[in-house]
Design a protein around this motif. Structure first.
Motif, mmCIF file in Angstrom:
data_model
loop_
_atom_site.group_PDB
_atom_site.id
_atom_site.type_symbol
_atom_site.label_atom_id
_atom_site.label_comp_id
_atom_site.label_asym_id
_atom_site.label_seq_id
_atom_site.Cartn_x
_atom_site.Cartn_y
_atom_site.Cartn_z
ATOM 1 N N ALA A 152 -12.764 13.176 22.767
ATOM 2 C CA ALA A 152 -12.296 14.557 22.593
ATOM 3 C C ALA A 152 -11.578 15.039 23.847
ATOM 4 O O ALA A 152 -10.538 15.699 23.772
ATOM 5 C CB ALA A 152 -13.479 15.470 22.259
ATOM 6 N N LYS A 158 -9.934 6.317 14.880
ATOM 7 C CA LYS A 158 -9.459 6.931 13.642
ATOM 8 C C LYS A 158 -9.836 8.416 13.631
ATOM 9 O O LYS A 158 -9.011 9.274 13.327
ATOM 10 C CB LYS A 158 -10.092 6.193 12.457
ATOM 11 C CG LYS A 158 -9.439 6.511 11.151
ATOM 12 C CD LYS A 158 -9.613 5.396 10.124
ATOM 13 C CE LYS A 158 -9.090 5.883 8.791
ATOM 14 N NZ LYS A 158 -10.152 6.480 7.956
ATOM 15 N N GLU A 159 -11.065 8.686 13.991
ATOM 16 C CA GLU A 159 -11.535 10.072 13.930
ATOM 17 C C GLU A 159 -10.779 10.979 14.891
ATOM 18 O O GLU A 159 -10.533 12.142 14.596
ATOM 19 C CB GLU A 159 -13.035 10.099 14.255
ATOM 20 C CG GLU A 159 -13.674 11.421 13.862
ATOM 21 C CD GLU A 159 -15.132 11.513 14.278
ATOM 22 O OE1 GLU A 159 -15.784 10.465 14.434
ATOM 23 O OE2 GLU A 159 -15.599 12.646 14.457
ATOM 24 N N PHE A 160 -10.434 10.440 16.073
ATOM 25 C CA PHE A 160 -9.799 11.281 17.094
ATOM 26 C C PHE A 160 -8.304 11.005 17.230
ATOM 27 O O PHE A 160 -7.691 11.496 18.177
ATOM 28 C CB PHE A 160 -10.497 11.071 18.443
ATOM 29 C CG PHE A 160 -11.873 11.684 18.504
ATOM 30 C CD1 PHE A 160 -12.033 13.006 18.880
ATOM 31 C CD2 PHE A 160 -12.999 10.960 18.158
ATOM 32 C CE1 PHE A 160 -13.286 13.586 18.944
ATOM 33 C CE2 PHE A 160 -14.259 11.532 18.207
ATOM 34 C CZ PHE A 160 -14.409 12.846 18.596
ATOM 35 N N ASP A 161 -7.700 10.226 16.331
ATOM 36 C CA ASP A 161 -6.271 9.891 16.418
ATOM 37 C C ASP A 161 -5.924 9.289 17.774
ATOM 38 O O ASP A 161 -5.062 9.802 18.495
ATOM 39 C CB ASP A 161 -5.380 11.127 16.213
ATOM 40 C CG ASP A 161 -5.719 11.907 14.956
ATOM 41 O OD1 ASP A 161 -5.972 11.270 13.923
ATOM 42 O OD2 ASP A 161 -5.724 13.147 15.020
ATOM 43 N N ARG A 196 -12.038 19.653 17.609
ATOM 44 C CA ARG A 196 -12.845 18.447 17.786
ATOM 45 C C ARG A 196 -13.540 18.505 19.140
ATOM 46 O O ARG A 196 -14.693 18.124 19.282
ATOM 47 C CB ARG A 196 -11.959 17.192 17.711
ATOM 48 C CG ARG A 196 -11.702 16.735 16.295
ATOM 49 C CD ARG A 196 -11.083 15.345 16.261
ATOM 50 N NE ARG A 196 -9.784 15.327 16.899
ATOM 51 C CZ ARG A 196 -8.708 14.697 16.415
ATOM 52 N NH1 ARG A 196 -8.786 14.040 15.262
ATOM 53 N NH2 ARG A 196 -7.575 14.706 17.051
ATOM 54 N N TYR A 197 -12.807 19.006 20.127
ATOM 55 C CA TYR A 197 -13.384 19.123 21.464
ATOM 56 C C TYR A 197 -14.566 20.095 21.455
ATOM 57 O O TYR A 197 -15.620 19.811 22.028
ATOM 58 C CB TYR A 197 -12.305 19.598 22.448
ATOM 59 C CG TYR A 197 -12.785 19.631 23.867
ATOM 60 C CD1 TYR A 197 -12.739 18.495 24.653
ATOM 61 C CD2 TYR A 197 -13.305 20.796 24.417
ATOM 62 C CE1 TYR A 197 -13.189 18.504 25.955
ATOM 63 C CE2 TYR A 197 -13.763 20.817 25.718
ATOM 64 C CZ TYR A 197 -13.700 19.675 26.484
ATOM 65 O OH TYR A 197 -14.160 19.701 27.779
#
Lengths: 396, 396
Positions: free
Chosen positions: B145, B184-187, A134-135
């Motif tokens: 991120a 949500k996308e990055f927890d 993701r990063y």
């Protein structure tokens, strides 16, 4: 009543999750306590990470919740990070608490091997987890946004991938597919974007069939990738990389895929290791430890030619089958099985609709290989999660 | 044959594009040469930029290609950046080349007004163009991120919006809507994310109805926004902001919406300005220059109470109607019209399904106001591009 044996599985990667699933099936009620320990509450599909890293697929398609895979009536799941393996008193120290084991399965993931190249650890990014990909995706998009604010800094549009092994090649294939989308989204002239793939070995995809390697490089060159093969990176800096030739390539994005070593905890625990890995015995156990099995990135298995097999999803899963069999046998006092790797072939994706591979002894490439790659991905989803998981995460 | 007059319009914002469209309609063939100059080949809808900045809508929904709006048989379009206005020889110096004019329409956009607060220019981001809002969106995602790589740096999840005027309020509304998606996308645990809206004036939305301001603040507080009203920012640093109270708020993201001043080119050209703006005459002309009209962010029009009207899309469009009428009249030697602003009301969005506004003398809020906001947006698309543009860019 005598206490039943406790099995602890460290890591829910390919080796760990398949071992857990097999034990869940093979062990009878009250034969053993099985505990799976993992840093995240999801299992991720490492062979798929090059796609979310490039942004050509969502990270969620590369992971599955562990509780959706295992039966929590049969297996305990502990979400925690292991920090120490203590063989002397058979304990695992977690970030929060400790666990005791009678049998241990080390399925911990590896760590980037930087071969002592200065700056790689500090400045390069790695494709190794959901968080890291993701990063990488955000980092790449951010460079495009930055470039639009500073149009003189065209170096922001240079992307360097160190290593042209499997991960490196699969990632540049995806990245080359993503670039035109990013150029459109950010109004950037595609001719300003540069992708370098740099490899120290004399060839890309070392060990792979030369005809297929040539095919792969041509596909990727046509997508805009510049290869620098037989070219070592001497140093990585905040401004890019310096090559052994003295050449400097400026870039704000260096992604290192050049190697994997074993988990640092193994060395710290006193095991004898080579690049952080344990050379396991015929039954996949750490020498001198009849109750410790080691799988995947942390293990070394020698080929008949006396060279370590590269750590892949395929070998990890085969190891998990033998490991779970041997654990059950040890508990029941029956015979252990020797591990022998049976290579079934390999397919490397080159981006949308393109791939190369060896299946059995057949070479495949192009669309056929790309379809085969997808079949392999779906087969894996089926193995760990059955039809429901194939339908949920499978993409065609 | 005598030469026909040349009209140059600088800037394709609300004022510039509407003037161009009106001239295209009102001028007969060979009455004048009209050239529209703009930095980008698209017009952007400034009142919509808070959405792509927060990532709740695509940047492409906030812009329209200029060549889709104007008739290139009637109006020339030059994509270039104006760098200097030379009134003495009636020339516009562009980054590439120069243009001569007989009549000039200055529809240039404003620039952020930082009121001399140290660090704002260097470290704060501004919602002012497609490029800047794409940057803000990517910057925000990047912080999420980054946080996943460095979970101890919770400051990465703090977002500071300086200014609680229209733009500031509309932006925090969108950002508050986007945060749960990003979490949500990055927890990321949503309770770790903080949004501050800081305003030096004694109230948010200065000049707006107090009852509606209270409603707006309650809606936004419920979405997780922390207000610091009547609190000046003393300094912006790479680590966040320092308030006049001495309090320091750490953050990697400061978005400044606190004010707009006129374009720097006007001062440089020797016009008399207040905060970079020209106080125009009754006919919208720069004093002493009967051939130079000034619209939008670069102009000052006084209210009957003797205070400058805030520069809005609404006033710019009304100015464009009068400006185009006056240009045609000047060319034809007929009578000019005085400009008088007729406020039709204002609606401020507070994110999904929520807004506040004044329409005529009626206060509206909630869902009704939100629908009204969309009607205003659609009306504007209709004015500049007719039904086809409404269908293409309108969203319901």
């Amino acid at each position: 009543m005598s206490r039943i044996p406790r099995i602890v599985i460290l890591g829910a990667g390919y080796g760990g999750i398949v071992t857990a699933l097999r034990l869940q099936k093979q062990l009878n009620y009250n034969e053993a306590d099985v505990t799976l320990v993992n840093k995240h509450d999801y299992h991720y599909i490492t062979t798929h990470l090059h796609m979310p890293a490039a942004g050509t697929d969502k990270p969620d398609n590369a992971r599955v919740n562990i509780t959706k895979l295992i039966d929590e009536f049969k297996i305990d799941f502990v979400k925690s990070t292991a920090v120490q393996i203590r063989t002397e008193d058979k304990k695992i120290v977690l970030e929060e608490g400790t666990l005791s084991y009678d049998y241990l399965v080390v399925g911990l993931g590896g760590e980037p091997e930087t071969f002592g190249i200065p700056g790689l650890k500090e400045y390069a990014l790695n494709i190794r987890s959901i968080n890291s990909v993701r990063y990488i995706r955000e980092h790449i998009e951010y460079q495009f946004a930055k470039y639009k604010r500073e149009p003189s800094c065209t170096d922001l549009l240079t992307f360097i991938v160190g290593g042209a092994g499997f991960t490196g090649i699969e990632f540049v294939g995806e990245l080359a597919d993503r670039i035109p989308e990013l150029c459109k989204e950010f109004d950037v002239d595609p001719s300003l974007v540069k992708i370098y793939n740099i490899e120290a070995a004399p060839t890309a995809l070392p060990g792979f069939d030369p005809e297929l390697v040539e095919y792969a490089m041509n596909v990727l060159k046509n997508k805009g990738v510049t290869f620098k093969i037989a070219t070592a990176i001497k140093e990585c800096t905040p401004e890019g990389v310096v090559l052994a030739t003295g050449e400097e390539i400026k870039s704000a994005t260096v992604i290192w895929t050049g190697g994997i070593r074993g988990n640092h905890m193994l060395e710290e625990a006193g095991f004898e290791t080579m690049r952080g890995r344990i050379k396991v015995d015929d039954y996949l156990r750490a020498p001198g430890h009849d109750n410790i099995y080691v799988l995947g990135d942390c293990s070394i298995v020698m080929s008949p030619e006396g060279r370590p097999y590269p750590p892949t999803a395929q070998i990890s899963m085969q190891q998990a089958e033998v490991c779970s069999h041997n654990l059950v046998s040890q508990i029941r006092g029956s015979e252990l099985k020797k591990f022998e790797f049976k290579p079934k072939g390999t397919v490397a994706s080159l981006g949308r609709g393109e791939a190369i591979g060896i299946v059995g002894s057949r070479k495949i490439k192009g669309g056929v290989a790309s379809v085969m790659k997808k079949i392999i991905d779906l087969r894996y989803l089926y193995i760990i999660g059955g039809i429901p998981l194939v339908l949920k995460k499978g993409r065609f």
